[in-house]
Design a protein around this motif. Sequence first.
Motif, PDB file in Angstrom:
ATOM      1  N   SER A 153      40.477  51.013  30.863  1.00 10.11           N
ATOM      2  CA  SER A 153      39.956  52.372  31.008  1.00 10.11           C
ATOM      3  C   SER A 153      38.621  52.554  31.706  1.00 10.11           C
ATOM      4  CB  SER A 153      40.136  53.027  29.656  1.00 10.11           C
ATOM      5  OG  SER A 153      41.300  52.845  28.928  1.00 10.11           O
ATOM      6  N   SER A 158      39.546  51.741  37.385  1.00  7.99           N
ATOM      7  CA  SER A 158      40.209  52.728  36.628  1.00  7.99           C
ATOM      8  C   SER A 158      40.311  54.179  37.423  1.00  7.99           C
ATOM      9  CB  SER A 158      39.519  53.106  35.342  1.00  7.99           C
ATOM     10  OG  SER A 158      40.302  54.169  34.791  1.00  7.99           O
ATOM     11  N   LEU A 160      40.871  56.979  36.039  1.00  9.57           N
ATOM     12  CA  LEU A 160      40.652  58.118  34.833  1.00  9.57           C
ATOM     13  C   LEU A 160      39.368  58.664  35.250  1.00  9.57           C
ATOM     14  CD1 LEU A 160      41.586  56.116  31.732  1.00  9.57           C
ATOM     15  CD2 LEU A 160      42.937  57.869  32.993  1.00  9.57           C
ATOM     16  N   ARG A 164      37.981  61.226  30.309  1.00  6.34           N
ATOM     17  CA  ARG A 164      38.999  60.875  29.643  1.00  6.34           C
ATOM     18  C   ARG A 164      39.111  59.213  29.157  1.00  6.34           C
ATOM     19  NH1 ARG A 164      44.135  61.157  33.120  1.00  6.34           N
ATOM     20  NH2 ARG A 164      44.819  60.384  31.187  1.00  6.34           N
ATOM     21  N   LYS A 165      38.087  58.745  29.711  1.00  6.43           N
ATOM     22  CA  LYS A 165      38.033  57.357  29.559  1.00  6.43           C
ATOM     23  C   LYS A 165      38.135  56.755  28.078  1.00  6.43           C
ATOM     24  CE  LYS A 165      36.411  56.006  33.967  1.00  6.43           C
ATOM     25  NZ  LYS A 165      35.117  55.631  34.844  1.00  6.43           N
ATOM     26  N   ASP A 168      41.444  57.616  26.125  1.00  2.04           N
ATOM     27  CA  ASP A 168      42.572  56.699  26.737  1.00  2.04           C
ATOM     28  C   ASP A 168      42.283  55.388  26.237  1.00  2.04           C
ATOM     29  OD1 ASP A 168      44.521  56.285  28.846  1.00  2.04           O
ATOM     30  OD2 ASP A 168      43.221  54.722  29.355  1.00  2.04           O
ATOM     31  N   THR A 171      43.418  55.038  22.646  1.00  4.16           N
ATOM     32  CA  THR A 171      44.836  55.131  22.353  1.00  4.16           C
ATOM     33  C   THR A 171      45.383  53.725  22.830  1.00  4.16           C
ATOM     34  OG1 THR A 171      45.008  57.434  22.839  1.00  4.16           O
ATOM     35  CG2 THR A 171      47.004  56.156  23.237  1.00  4.16           C
ATOM     36  N   ARG A 172      45.077  53.117  23.970  1.00  3.39           N
ATOM     37  CA  ARG A 172      45.496  51.932  24.459  1.00  3.39           C
ATOM     38  C   ARG A 172      45.214  50.781  23.343  1.00  3.39           C
ATOM     39  NH1 ARG A 172      47.166  51.479  29.842  1.00  3.39           N
ATOM     40  NH2 ARG A 172      47.164  53.565  30.752  1.00  3.39           N
TER      41      ARG A 172
END
Length: 253
Positions: A153, A158, A160, A164-165, A168, A171-172
């Motif tokens: 991210s 990336s 993004l 948002r990084k 994200d 989540t990942r």
Amino acid sequence: MSDQVEKAKLLRSLHIPGAPLILPNAWDVGSARAVVAAGFPVVATASNAISAALGYDDGEGAPSEEMMFVARRIVASVDVPVTVDAEAGYGMGPQELVELLSGIGAVGCNIEDSDHAAGGLIDADARATYIAQMRAAADGIGVPLVINARVDSFFPTSPLVETRKRADAITRAAAYWSAGADCVFLPGAGPEDLRAVVAEVGAPVNAGLALRGGSLDELRAIGVARVSVGPQLYRSALDHLHSDVQSLFEARR
């Protein structure tokens, strides 16, 4: 096989939050032996450095056979556990990749979520499924492969936006940890980003360290469990080579 299993268990045991495993990444037999001679208990390869030494671009620009040949030679040259940077898997299925890594004697690997074919990042659910299948394949073989899931991210490629990084990455990282990864790696993440992942995901976290200006004490305080330097040692060695060659060139006149 029993030796491989013990090496995998040792590698996993060294991932301690706040007392991280330090990995000076190697790119050939000579650099791997130098890492071991210095006293480090594990050798990690750097795909960027290996591909550069072979004359290819990073990001799976080198043929997988050539990359794995170097990895095999490194594993055979040292007695400590070796974890191999397998980039995004070279287009192999999880079973094939795990069998290949196990076959060369590796006991750990990096697997990243950059999409080198299409650009951007691989879908997080798809990558989590791949990691879960890697874990199942390793269990089937009987070698507890230590999977270091790289979350890209924050990586320069990336797509993004900055805002948002972090979300994200969390989540990942959570998805890959739940899927069976042993550690999550966040290259390019800053201290606050690392703190957020450590706090919210609960997985052992791998951070990068700048050889010039980086702080191991800060990473320890954040609670990371693994620290690596990527291709920096290769580039430093190349800088010294260029300097020595230039001095020799100038002395010949």
